[in-house]
Scaffold this motif. Structure first.
Motif, PDB file in Angstrom:
ATOM      1  N   VAL A  21       0.848  -1.198   0.000  1.00 50.96           N
ATOM      2  CA  VAL A  21       0.000   0.000   0.000  1.00 50.96           C
ATOM      3  C   VAL A  21       0.880   1.244   0.000  1.00 50.96           C
ATOM      4  O   VAL A  21       0.636   2.207  -0.734  1.00 50.96           O
ATOM      5  CB  VAL A  21      -0.953  -0.008   1.221  1.00 50.96           C
ATOM      6  CG1 VAL A  21      -1.886   1.180   1.160  1.00 50.96           C
ATOM      7  CG2 VAL A  21      -1.758  -1.288   1.261  1.00 50.96           C
ATOM      8  N   ALA A  22       1.929   1.211   0.821  1.00 51.06           N
ATOM      9  CA  ALA A  22       2.856   2.343   0.896  1.00 51.06           C
ATOM     10  C   ALA A  22       3.494   2.607  -0.465  1.00 51.06           C
ATOM     11  O   ALA A  22       3.688   3.757  -0.872  1.00 51.06           O
ATOM     12  CB  ALA A  22       3.930   2.075   1.949  1.00 51.06           C
ATOM     13  N   LEU A  23       3.796   1.526  -1.167  1.00 54.82           N
ATOM     14  CA  LEU A  23       4.381   1.660  -2.502  1.00 54.82           C
ATOM     15  C   LEU A  23       3.456   2.481  -3.396  1.00 54.82           C
ATOM     16  O   LEU A  23       3.896   3.379  -4.123  1.00 54.82           O
ATOM     17  CB  LEU A  23       4.608   0.262  -3.087  1.00 54.82           C
ATOM     18  CG  LEU A  23       5.222   0.205  -4.480  1.00 54.82           C
ATOM     19  CD1 LEU A  23       6.664   0.668  -4.419  1.00 54.82           C
ATOM     20  CD2 LEU A  23       5.151  -1.206  -5.028  1.00 54.82           C
ATOM     21  N   GLY A  40      -6.256   3.146  -0.210  1.00 50.85           N
ATOM     22  CA  GLY A  40      -6.844   2.101   0.631  1.00 50.85           C
ATOM     23  C   GLY A  40      -8.115   1.529   0.015  1.00 50.85           C
ATOM     24  O   GLY A  40      -8.372   0.333   0.092  1.00 50.85           O
ATOM     25  N   GLU A  41      -8.913   2.395  -0.625  1.00 47.56           N
ATOM     26  CA  GLU A  41     -10.156   1.923  -1.250  1.00 47.56           C
ATOM     27  C   GLU A  41      -9.838   1.003  -2.420  1.00 47.56           C
ATOM     28  O   GLU A  41     -10.561   0.047  -2.686  1.00 47.56           O
ATOM     29  CB  GLU A  41     -11.001   3.105  -1.719  1.00 47.56           C
ATOM     30  CG  GLU A  41     -11.241   4.186  -0.667  1.00 47.56           C
ATOM     31  CD  GLU A  41     -11.891   3.653   0.609  1.00 47.56           C
ATOM     32  OE1 GLU A  41     -12.551   2.604   0.537  1.00 47.56           O
ATOM     33  OE2 GLU A  41     -11.707   4.280   1.666  1.00 47.56           O
ATOM     34  N   PHE A 222      -4.724   4.076   5.519  1.00 42.55           N
ATOM     35  CA  PHE A 222      -3.971   4.958   6.406  1.00 42.55           C
ATOM     36  C   PHE A 222      -2.818   4.256   7.068  1.00 42.55           C
ATOM     37  O   PHE A 222      -1.785   4.866   7.334  1.00 42.55           O
ATOM     38  CB  PHE A 222      -4.899   5.589   7.432  1.00 42.55           C
ATOM     39  CG  PHE A 222      -5.804   6.549   6.746  1.00 42.55           C
ATOM     40  CD1 PHE A 222      -5.319   7.273   5.662  1.00 42.55           C
ATOM     41  CD2 PHE A 222      -7.100   6.705   7.111  1.00 42.55           C
ATOM     42  CE1 PHE A 222      -6.125   8.124   4.969  1.00 42.55           C
ATOM     43  CE2 PHE A 222      -7.926   7.571   6.422  1.00 42.55           C
ATOM     44  CZ  PHE A 222      -7.441   8.281   5.353  1.00 42.55           C
ATOM     45  N   LYS A 223      -2.972   2.955   7.285  1.00 45.79           N
ATOM     46  CA  LYS A 223      -1.819   2.235   7.828  1.00 45.79           C
ATOM     47  C   LYS A 223      -0.718   2.182   6.768  1.00 45.79           C
ATOM     48  O   LYS A 223       0.456   2.361   7.087  1.00 45.79           O
ATOM     49  CB  LYS A 223      -2.236   0.851   8.286  1.00 45.79           C
ATOM     50  CG  LYS A 223      -3.115   0.962   9.529  1.00 45.79           C
ATOM     51  CD  LYS A 223      -3.289  -0.352  10.217  1.00 45.79           C
ATOM     52  CE  LYS A 223      -4.129  -0.142  11.472  1.00 45.79           C
ATOM     53  NZ  LYS A 223      -4.620  -1.415  11.989  1.00 45.79           N
ATOM     54  N   GLY A 224      -1.127   1.956   5.527  1.00 45.87           N
ATOM     55  CA  GLY A 224      -0.137   1.976   4.458  1.00 45.87           C
ATOM     56  C   GLY A 224       0.514   3.341   4.345  1.00 45.87           C
ATOM     57  O   GLY A 224       1.723   3.467   4.125  1.00 45.87           O
ATOM     58  N   PHE A 267      -0.803   5.037  14.009  1.00 46.70           N
ATOM     59  CA  PHE A 267      -0.983   6.484  13.952  1.00 46.70           C
ATOM     60  C   PHE A 267      -0.069   7.214  14.916  1.00 46.70           C
ATOM     61  O   PHE A 267       0.376   8.324  14.634  1.00 46.70           O
ATOM     62  CB  PHE A 267      -2.460   6.809  14.186  1.00 46.70           C
ATOM     63  CG  PHE A 267      -3.318   6.124  13.166  1.00 46.70           C
ATOM     64  CD1 PHE A 267      -3.229   6.496  11.834  1.00 46.70           C
ATOM     65  CD2 PHE A 267      -4.144   5.080  13.508  1.00 46.70           C
ATOM     66  CE1 PHE A 267      -3.979   5.844  10.874  1.00 46.70           C
ATOM     67  CE2 PHE A 267      -4.893   4.425  12.548  1.00 46.70           C
ATOM     68  CZ  PHE A 267      -4.813   4.803  11.230  1.00 46.70           C
ATOM     69  N   VAL A 268       0.230   6.554  16.038  1.00 43.96           N
ATOM     70  CA  VAL A 268       1.230   7.138  16.925  1.00 43.96           C
ATOM     71  C   VAL A 268       2.573   7.164  16.194  1.00 43.96           C
ATOM     72  O   VAL A 268       3.304   8.163  16.227  1.00 43.96           O
ATOM     73  CB  VAL A 268       1.324   6.341  18.241  1.00 43.96           C
ATOM     74  CG1 VAL A 268       2.497   6.829  19.070  1.00 43.96           C
ATOM     75  CG2 VAL A 268       0.029   6.488  19.031  1.00 43.96           C
ATOM     76  N   ALA A 269       2.871   6.057  15.482  1.00 38.64           N
ATOM     77  CA  ALA A 269       4.116   6.019  14.712  1.00 38.64           C
ATOM     78  C   ALA A 269       4.126   7.127  13.667  1.00 38.64           C
ATOM     79  O   ALA A 269       5.139   7.795  13.456  1.00 38.64           O
ATOM     80  CB  ALA A 269       4.273   4.656  14.042  1.00 38.64           C
ATOM     81  N   LEU A 270       2.958   7.345  13.035  1.00 37.48           N
ATOM     82  CA  LEU A 270       2.856   8.403  12.023  1.00 37.48           C
ATOM     83  C   LEU A 270       3.159   9.767  12.632  1.00 37.48           C
ATOM     84  O   LEU A 270       3.969  10.540  12.101  1.00 37.48           O
ATOM     85  CB  LEU A 270       1.453   8.392  11.419  1.00 37.48           C
ATOM     86  CG  LEU A 270       1.065   9.580  10.530  1.00 37.48           C
ATOM     87  CD1 LEU A 270       1.922   9.606   9.280  1.00 37.48           C
ATOM     88  CD2 LEU A 270      -0.400   9.524  10.147  1.00 37.48           C
TER      89      LEU A 270
END
Lengths: 290, 254, 351
Positions: A21-23, A40-41, A222-224, A267-270
């Motif tokens: 997803v990040a890619l 994400g969708e 959002f995790k991606g 999200f904390v990591a973000l």
């Protein structure tokens, strides 16, 4: 010890999906400077289309192929019919438009494919593989393997092929690239197709483990995105590192500390990444300060 | 007394020295012209003076005070104002409001006063100042229009009006005449002279040599980010290095 | 240390004609603001007739939700429409306001009115914590940070079960009492929401025509130029972000005490996204935009009750149409109509 190993394994498989997803985020961020809220969708759509086709007795391979192609088509159509018509395609305008496209994608899947969760069988069954004392779901191997393959292929595409290099040129210097005959719009369409294809694939390989439904996309996206930020927005190896790091972190925090707050880890990591090291782990380019 | 002083200012962009160990000073109350071929680093120099670009080394002094570490808005508060060659007007605001923004450093109300409506007198004053500047540049009939709807030449005039609204001590004008119809050029030159006559120190980057020679008693010629020549217009114009830089090295022997 | 300005050059030495009073009034932004406030007064007088028109408590409560939504969207429009920064945490601050005020009242017996104030300040304070690091960075970093913050808040709302009641929600939130007068039914609470949202509209109008409001709009127009005009872009954006969060916190507290119940899904990230959609639909950076956005946000779900599933698609497609063809949103319709009529007249004259 065994528990930690199991957690690491499950982190690795969800982390691989985050990496894919990040890619997708990175590819589109590079070509437009915008955050692709629809990523994400698209992942969810991939899973849903594959599951629906499989439920209609299509062979698994064909269902997956059909899902990837369908989502790529959706992305290309969105780019062609909507994004291309924006008069001043600033990063802000494109980002807002992606929000709108994400909302439409989600509701279309809900209206056309229904609200029920859908499932796919494991690509090679669901009989756990015994390895030392660990029982591993065979799908884990598929997920990690496909992620590695996709990462290598993307790397090869951007480093070795003419088209990939041209896209990097457009991202770095749109005016200069246009002067050399590289059409920026073409590169944009290509990046949308690529991001959607990779996203849809991610959706199909994770579905046998987690099921999928129309409302799974947003959180997965959002995790991606958190993974992309963690690794360094725009960096391809960063996507892999960020995804795996996030998946592992999440699995460990969920298993060892509290499963209640597992979803907050990403999200904390973000936020921590944004505040402490906005370029991410691998980001080189300095983030401009006001 | 020097209104502006640069000491060994160097600005680099990825190895390229856009401004190269440049030192010069501008006497208070004078007009200094800066000329040079395209890419000589003139706009980068303005960005370093106004604080948009941080120099790699060297110091910038305003009225004898070291401002190298200050951010753009802090330098503006010290009486520095500027225009932009590539037009940075606020397109979604009216022409009058653009100039009122220029008066920002002379006003004092903050968010709380704004939200509770205790800014009426101040806004009235800002409007008067802004309208005065607009009429000075002949833009008063466009006051209510959206700034984004102005043509190029009018937008240039608006940049000047906005810069003047802060009643600056030192005004940096980045190509105020380029792209303006000839009829307005003389008027802008007159305005520059008038503003200078009121005691404002001016640094002027301009390609139109006739205007620069006319307005400035003191000219700095830049090439590749460094000083090529400096002095009175007549002396600079005869300088063989300057001629070579503008017309190519062969011209030196012609 | 605050830099000391050099001695100023007196205005009188610089030329130009003084404006005639009548002429200046026509262009005057502060006169326009006074005009706007008169319109707000008129509109709110009309809104005051809603309890007479509304046949039952349900219709009446729609009016209350309209005012609450107006607080949310109006605040968001300041930071997004006028400040040019995407904030994806408006629903998070909304929830923060609801839970802070609700939990204080339910668990600690704090008087609701005090709770409302604490909730408003708390939302602004948390915006400060997010904005301080995120707004120092250029670009869309506020969008990303607020996105994460809303997600974290959502997890907290549903997982801090002992405080918030978790996914089941927080029930039995007491109503607000004003001077011993309990606002426990819609026909009473209406006036609180009516007054607070009208006050916000007036404050926004005043702000936008003041030095701080001009500075904010200038920052959105060109950050570089605004800095050279003596504006600190960082402080300007931070103040706008805090104000918008305060509006959301206030809206949340009002919601909690009116509804007497709050549950996590109301304040999810999806709501934040929808609020962004409403800002765009109503009119991006238009003073009257949020009014239309709030009407849409309140009325459309009610109108589509039978086709609930289509709601998202309507909002998404509406946003695409607005972004592509009506960049000034519903509030810009007047302008479009004028331009269209002018074109029609011109073509008639030509033929």
């Amino acid at each position: 010890m065994e528990q930690v190993a199991n957690l690491l394994l499950s982190g690795l498989s969800s982390g691989s999906v985050y990496a894919l997803v990040a890619l997708g985020f990175n590819v589109i961020f590079k070509s437009t400077g915008a955050i692709n809220f629809a990523q994400g969708e698209w992942v969810m759509m991939g899973g849903m289309v594959a599951a629906t086709s499989y439920a209609a007795h299509w062979p698994l391979g064909l269902a997956i192929l059909c899902a990837v192609l369908a989502v790529v088509m959706v992305a290309l159509l969105s780019e062609r019919l909507i994004l291309r018509r924006i008069k001043k395609p600033t990063a802000l305008a494109v980002t807002l438009m992606m929000i709108a496209i994400a909302i439409c994608s989600k509701s279309l899947v809900m209206l056309l494919l229904g609200k029920n969760p859908a499932n796919l069988p494991g690509f090679s069954g669901s009989e756990p593989v015994l390895w030392f004392n660990l029982r591993i779901h065979p799908q884990t191997f598929w997920i990690v393997g496909i992620t590695c393959l996709v990462m290598l292929a993307t790397h090869w595409f951007f480093e070795r092929t003419v088209l990939g290099r041209a896209m990097r040129a457009v991202a770095a210097q749109p005016e200069a690239a246009a002067l050399c005959g590289i059409e920026p719009r073409m590169a944009m369409a290509l990046s949308f197709g690529l991001a959607a294809g990779v996203g849809a694939l991610a959706g199909t390989i994770i579905t046998p483990l987690t099921l999928t439904s129309f409302d799974h996309g947003t959180v997965l996206g959002f995790k991606g995105f958190s993974a992309a930020m963690l690794g360094g927005l725009g960096s391809l190896p960063g996507a892999l590192i960020g995804g795996v790091a996030l998946g592992t972190l999440e699995a460990l925090a969920g298993g060892l500390i509290s499963s209640h707050f597992k979803d907050a880890v990403a999200f904390v990591a973000l936020l921590l990444t944004l505040f402490l090291r906005p370029t991410g782990i691998l980001g080189r380019g300095a983030v401009e300060k006001v | 007394m020097a209104s502006l002083e640069l000491a060994g200012v160097t600005v680099t962009f990825g190895g390229l020295r856009a401004v190269d160990a440049l030192s010069f000073s501008v006497t208070s109350g004078s007009i200094k012209g800066i000329i040079g071929p395209n890419g000589a680093g003139k706009t980068t120099l303005f960005n370093a003076i106004s604080g948009i670009t941080a120099p790699e080394s060297g110091r910038v002094l305003l009225g004898g005070r070291d401002v190298t570490a200050l951010r753009p808005f802090q330098r503006a508060a010290l009486g520095l104002s500027r225009t932009f060659q590539n037009l940075q007007i606020f397109g979604d605001m009216s022409v009058l409001e653009n100039v009122m923004v220029g008066a920002h450093p002379r006003l004092h109300s903050g968010w709380l006063a704004g939200l509770t409506g205790r800014t009426r007198d101040e806004d009235q004053r800002a409007e008067e100042v802004a309208f005065q500047k607009l009429s000075m540049l002949g833009l008063e009939t466009r006051a209510a229009d959206l700034a984004g709807s102005l043509g190029f030449a009018d937008a240039k005039l608006l940049e000047i009006a906005r810069a003047l609204a802060s009643e600056p001590q030192l005004l940096l004008l980045d190509e105020p005449i380029a792209g303006v119809p000839p009829a307005d050029q003389a008027r802008i030159a007159d305005i520059i002279r008038e503003v200078n006559g009121a005691g404002v120190t001016i640094v002027l980057v301009e390609h139109n040599m006739r205007v620069v020679m006319n307005l400035c008693a003191d000219i700095l010629v830049m090439n590749y980010g460094a000083r090529l020549a400096e002095g009175e217009p007549a002396v600079v114009a005869r300088d063989p290095d300057v001629i070579a830089a503008y017309l190519g090295p062969e011209a030196r022997h012609a | 240390m605050k830099p000391q300005p050099l001695p100023a050059v007196p205005d009188s030495k610089l030329g130009g004609t003084a404006p005639s009073a009548a002429r200046a009034a026509r262009f005057s932004p502060s006169a326009q603001s006074r005009q706007r406030i008169r319109f707000v007064g008129l509109a709110w007088l009309l809104f005051a007739a809603w309890p007479l028109v509304a046949g039952n408590d349900y219709i009446l409560s729609l009016g209350i939700f309209f005012f609450i939504n107006l607080l949310l969207i109006g605040g968001l429009n300041l930071v997004m429409g006028f400040g040019g920064q995407i904030s994806l945490c408006q629903a998070g601050f909304y929830g923060l306001g609801a839970y802070v005020s609700g939990v204080l009242a339910v668990k600690y017996g704090v008087p609701p009115l005090l709770g409302v104030l604490v909730a408003t300040a708390g939302a602004a304070l948390s915006a400060l914590c997010i904005g301080l690091p995120a707004l120092r960075l250029r670009g869309d970093y506020l969008a990303m940070a607020t996105l994460g913050f809303n997600a974290i808040l959502s997890v907290l709302f549903s997982e801090l079960v002992s405080l918030t009641g978790g996914p089941n929600g927080l029930a039995n939130i007491p109503p607000v009492s004003l001077a011993g007068f309990k606002l426990d039914i819609a026909s009473r609470f209406f006036w609180l929401a009516w007054g607070v949202s009208g006050l916000m509209m007036v404050m926004l109008s005043l702000l936008l025509s003041s030095r701080a409001g001009r500075a904010l709009r200038a920052v959105a127009g060109s950050e570089i130029a605004s800095g050279s005009m003596g504006i600190d872009p960082f402080r300007s954006k931070l103040a706008a972000f805090m104000f918008s969060a305060a509006c959301a916190g206030l809206a949340g507290a009002l919601y909690a005490h009116f509804n007497q119940y709050a549950s996590p899904e109301t304040f999810s990230f999806a709501t934040s996204v929808l609020l962004v959609v409403m800002v765009a639909l109503g009119g991006w950076g238009r003073y009257w935009g949020p009014l239309f956005g709030a009407v849409v946000f309140t009325a459309v779900p009610e109108l589509l009750r039978k086709f609930q599933d289509a709601e998202l698609l309507v909002f998404g497609a509406g946003m695409i149409v607005v972004l592509l063809y009506l960049p000034t949103g519903i509030a810009g319709f007047g302008t479009y109509l004028q331009a269209g009529l002018a074109r029609l007249r011109a073509s008639r004259r030509a033929s």
